[in-house]
Design a protein around this motif. Structure first.
Motif, PDB file in Angstrom:
ATOM      1  N   TYR A 117       0.821  -1.215   0.000  1.00 35.35           N
ATOM      2  CA  TYR A 117       0.000   0.000   0.000  1.00 35.35           C
ATOM      3  C   TYR A 117       0.853   1.263   0.000  1.00 35.35           C
ATOM      4  CZ  TYR A 117       0.702  -0.296   5.105  1.00 35.35           C
ATOM      5  OH  TYR A 117       1.243  -0.398   6.362  1.00 35.35           O
ATOM      6  N   LYS A 118       2.106   1.137   0.423  1.00 35.93           N
ATOM      7  CA  LYS A 118       2.987   2.303   0.445  1.00 35.93           C
ATOM      8  C   LYS A 118       3.576   2.594  -0.934  1.00 35.93           C
ATOM      9  CE  LYS A 118       4.669   2.232   5.185  1.00 35.93           C
ATOM     10  NZ  LYS A 118       5.785   1.893   6.064  1.00 35.93           N
ATOM     11  N   THR A 119       3.823   1.556  -1.698  1.00 40.17           N
ATOM     12  CA  THR A 119       4.530   1.739  -2.969  1.00 40.17           C
ATOM     13  C   THR A 119       3.637   1.555  -4.192  1.00 40.17           C
ATOM     14  OG1 THR A 119       5.141  -0.583  -2.805  1.00 40.17           O
ATOM     15  CG2 THR A 119       6.775   1.025  -2.052  1.00 40.17           C
ATOM     16  N   ASN A 120       2.626   0.725  -4.084  1.00 43.00           N
ATOM     17  CA  ASN A 120       1.769   0.464  -5.242  1.00 43.00           C
ATOM     18  C   ASN A 120       0.344   0.166  -4.767  1.00 43.00           C
ATOM     19  OD1 ASN A 120       0.639  -0.228  -7.661  1.00 43.00           O
ATOM     20  ND2 ASN A 120       2.260  -1.651  -8.280  1.00 43.00           N
ATOM     21  N   PRO A 121      -0.338   1.217  -4.274  1.00 39.18           N
ATOM     22  CA  PRO A 121      -1.680   0.979  -3.720  1.00 39.18           C
ATOM     23  C   PRO A 121      -2.668   0.428  -4.744  1.00 39.18           C
ATOM     24  CG  PRO A 121      -1.195   3.346  -3.824  1.00 39.18           C
ATOM     25  CD  PRO A 121       0.079   2.623  -4.130  1.00 39.18           C
ATOM     26  N   ASN A 122      -2.485   0.768  -6.020  1.00 40.68           N
ATOM     27  CA  ASN A 122      -3.424   0.231  -7.021  1.00 40.68           C
ATOM     28  C   ASN A 122      -3.316  -1.290  -7.099  1.00 40.68           C
ATOM     29  OD1 ASN A 122      -4.554   2.648  -7.730  1.00 40.68           O
ATOM     30  ND2 ASN A 122      -3.091   3.039  -9.388  1.00 40.68           N
ATOM     31  N   GLN A 123      -2.075  -1.788  -7.065  1.00 38.80           N
ATOM     32  CA  GLN A 123      -1.895  -3.246  -7.102  1.00 38.80           C
ATOM     33  C   GLN A 123      -2.459  -3.874  -5.830  1.00 38.80           C
ATOM     34  OE1 GLN A 123      -0.553  -4.980  -9.790  1.00 38.80           O
ATOM     35  NE2 GLN A 123      -1.360  -6.753  -8.697  1.00 38.80           N
ATOM     36  N   CYS A 124      -2.217  -3.211  -4.705  1.00 36.10           N
ATOM     37  CA  CYS A 124      -2.710  -3.725  -3.425  1.00 36.10           C
ATOM     38  C   CYS A 124      -4.240  -3.811  -3.440  1.00 36.10           C
ATOM     39  CB  CYS A 124      -2.212  -2.817  -2.289  1.00 36.10           C
ATOM     40  SG  CYS A 124      -2.604  -3.401  -0.644  1.00 36.10           S
ATOM     41  N   CYS A 125      -4.894  -2.738  -3.924  1.00 39.68           N
ATOM     42  CA  CYS A 125      -6.364  -2.752  -4.008  1.00 39.68           C
ATOM     43  C   CYS A 125      -6.833  -3.835  -4.979  1.00 39.68           C
ATOM     44  CB  CYS A 125      -6.902  -1.401  -4.488  1.00 39.68           C
ATOM     45  SG  CYS A 125      -7.030  -0.158  -3.196  1.00 39.68           S
ATOM     46  N   PHE A 126      -6.078  -4.017  -6.055  1.00 42.99           N
ATOM     47  CA  PHE A 126      -6.476  -5.047  -7.027  1.00 42.99           C
ATOM     48  C   PHE A 126      -6.406  -6.429  -6.381  1.00 42.99           C
ATOM     49  CE2 PHE A 126      -5.634  -8.149 -10.361  1.00 42.99           C
ATOM     50  CZ  PHE A 126      -6.726  -7.927 -11.175  1.00 42.99           C
ATOM     51  N   ASP A 127      -5.292  -6.698  -5.720  1.00 44.11           N
ATOM     52  CA  ASP A 127      -5.099  -8.028  -5.129  1.00 44.11           C
ATOM     53  C   ASP A 127      -6.025  -8.284  -3.939  1.00 44.11           C
ATOM     54  OD1 ASP A 127      -3.065  -8.555  -6.902  1.00 44.11           O
ATOM     55  OD2 ASP A 127      -1.477  -7.893  -5.544  1.00 44.11           O
ATOM     56  N   ARG A 128      -6.294  -7.240  -3.160  1.00 41.89           N
ATOM     57  CA  ARG A 128      -6.968  -7.469  -1.882  1.00 41.89           C
ATOM     58  C   ARG A 128      -8.423  -6.989  -1.866  1.00 41.89           C
ATOM     59  NH1 ARG A 128      -3.029  -9.775   0.856  1.00 41.89           N
ATOM     60  NH2 ARG A 128      -4.162  -9.924   2.827  1.00 41.89           N
ATOM     61  N   LYS A 129      -8.857  -6.357  -2.988  1.00 42.85           N
ATOM     62  CA  LYS A 129     -10.272  -5.958  -3.060  1.00 42.85           C
ATOM     63  C   LYS A 129     -10.937  -6.448  -4.352  1.00 42.85           C
ATOM     64  CE  LYS A 129     -10.375  -1.738  -0.268  1.00 42.85           C
ATOM     65  NZ  LYS A 129     -10.657  -0.292  -0.296  1.00 42.85           N
ATOM     66  N   ILE A 130     -10.386  -6.003  -5.479  1.00 45.87           N
ATOM     67  CA  ILE A 130     -11.056  -6.292  -6.761  1.00 45.87           C
ATOM     68  C   ILE A 130     -11.212  -7.802  -6.978  1.00 45.87           C
ATOM     69  CG2 ILE A 130     -10.982  -5.939  -9.274  1.00 45.87           C
ATOM     70  CD1 ILE A 130     -11.216  -3.333  -7.788  1.00 45.87           C
ATOM     71  N   LYS A 131     -10.129  -8.544  -6.708  1.00 48.53           N
ATOM     72  CA  LYS A 131     -10.206 -10.000  -6.907  1.00 48.53           C
ATOM     73  C   LYS A 131     -11.291 -10.608  -6.025  1.00 48.53           C
ATOM     74  CE  LYS A 131      -5.477 -11.098  -8.329  1.00 48.53           C
ATOM     75  NZ  LYS A 131      -4.218 -11.712  -7.854  1.00 48.53           N
ATOM     76  N   LEU A 132     -11.441 -10.049  -4.817  1.00 44.70           N
ATOM     77  CA  LEU A 132     -12.457 -10.576  -3.899  1.00 44.70           C
ATOM     78  C   LEU A 132     -13.863 -10.263  -4.389  1.00 44.70           C
ATOM     79  CD1 LEU A 132     -11.011  -9.729  -0.367  1.00 44.70           C
ATOM     80  CD2 LEU A 132     -10.916 -11.888  -1.598  1.00 44.70           C
ATOM     81  N   LEU A 133     -14.018  -9.102  -5.021  1.00 44.00           N
ATOM     82  CA  LEU A 133     -15.347  -8.779  -5.534  1.00 44.00           C
ATOM     83  C   LEU A 133     -15.734  -9.791  -6.620  1.00 44.00           C
ATOM     84  CD1 LEU A 133     -17.744  -6.804  -5.271  1.00 44.00           C
ATOM     85  CD2 LEU A 133     -16.897  -5.732  -7.329  1.00 44.00           C
ATOM     86  N   HIS A 134     -14.772 -10.130  -7.464  1.00 42.70           N
ATOM     87  CA  HIS A 134     -15.055 -11.145  -8.488  1.00 42.70           C
ATOM     88  C   HIS A 134     -15.476 -12.454  -7.830  1.00 42.70           C
ATOM     89  CE1 HIS A 134     -13.994  -9.139 -12.230  1.00 42.70           C
ATOM     90  NE2 HIS A 134     -12.954  -8.589 -11.621  1.00 42.70           N
TER      91      HIS A 134
END
Ligand code: SF4
Length: 261
Positions: free
Chosen positions: A131-148
């Motif tokens: 989340y410090k260096t690449n929050p978009n990737q973090c959100c993708f891995d830990r939120k978007i994938k879960l929504l799917h």
């Protein structure tokens, strides 16, 4: 009362996991309905969604004020609806406690969906907190994938977004086609203001996250959320503050159509 909640894997196992397709007929229906529900109360919008999609309807919530408001209404309309939370591993304890208070009051057991990797595993893999260096990737891995995962086999999802939360969200239809997730998206509170939500919560004694009494106006993961100061008018100013990021990628309004507005 505790209800048996059908998880999405059950739908997949029984072969009931087919996605909906955005045919011209469906898009026309959504546009017509969205227009018709433009002045409807949130409970009417939820009732339409439940009648139209039945057990193919789901809801994702972060236990914001809007999510808790919808859950309080859903409790009277269809408490068996599968509702999930994107449990990133970085949520505030107060948020998780709100989940239990909602369960106690309404009997709705929101499913806490967890990413494949725990926080220690994930941070070890990336040499520190992403989340410090690449929050978009973090959100993708830990939120978007879960929504799917949470929406697997479903045809429609409800969210608590309001039009007055941001310029992007101002375009949100009541009912539209969410191209990103290939689901119908229903926003029963699109036309409500922050004041409308607070009034509903106060009047109905809806459990809510106590952080909203401590200067927070929007609550996500703790590393990416801060309280707002007096004078900050943007409700989401405390999210990813100072990074230029404003959304986690769940609500891509530009990727919706069929709105009719
Ligand atoms: Fe990661 Fe922050 Fe996104 Fe949460 S909000 S998933 S901690 S980047």
């Amino acid at each position: 009362p505790q209800l048996k909640i059908a998880r999405p894997e059950d739908a997949e196992q029984t072969g009931a996991g087919k996605q909906l397709t955005a045919t011209p007929e469906l898009l026309a229906e959504l546009a017509e309905v969205s227009q018709r529900l433009e002045t409807a109360a949130p409970s009417e919008i939820i009732t339409w969604a439940v009648e139209r999609f039945g057990d193919k309807l789901t809801m994702a919530t972060a236990f914001g004020l809007e999510g808790c408001t919808i859950l309080s209404l859903l409790a009277d309309i269809a408490p068996q609806t599968y509702v999930f939370n994107l449990d990133t591993g970085y949520q505030f304890q107060q948020t998780l406690d709100t989940r239990d208070r909602i369960a106690d009051k309404y009997g709705i057991e929101v499913d806490l969906l967890k990413p494949e990797l725990s926080v220690p595993e994930y941070e070890a893999l990336h040499g520190g907190p992403l989340y410090k260096t690449n929050p978009n990737q973090c959100c993708f891995d830990r939120k978007i994938k879960l929504l799917h995962r949470g929406a697997a086999g479903k045809h429609a999802w409800m969210s608590g977004i309001r039009r007055d939360q941001s310029a992007d969200r101002a375009q949100a239809p009541i009912v539209g086609w969410d191209k990103k997730f290939e689901l119908v998206k229903i926003s029963p509170l699109a036309n409500w203001t922050n004041k409308d939500v607070w009034n509903h919560i106060a009047k109905n004694d809806v459990p809510y996250n106590p952080l909203f009494d401590q200067g927070y106006t929007s609550v996500g993961c703790w590393p990416c959320t801060r309280a707002v100061s007096e004078g900050e008018t943007d409700e989401r100013a405390g999210r990813w503050s100072g990074t230029g990021k404003v959304e986690c990628g769940l609500h891509s309004i530009a990727e919706q159509d069929g709105s009719g507005i």
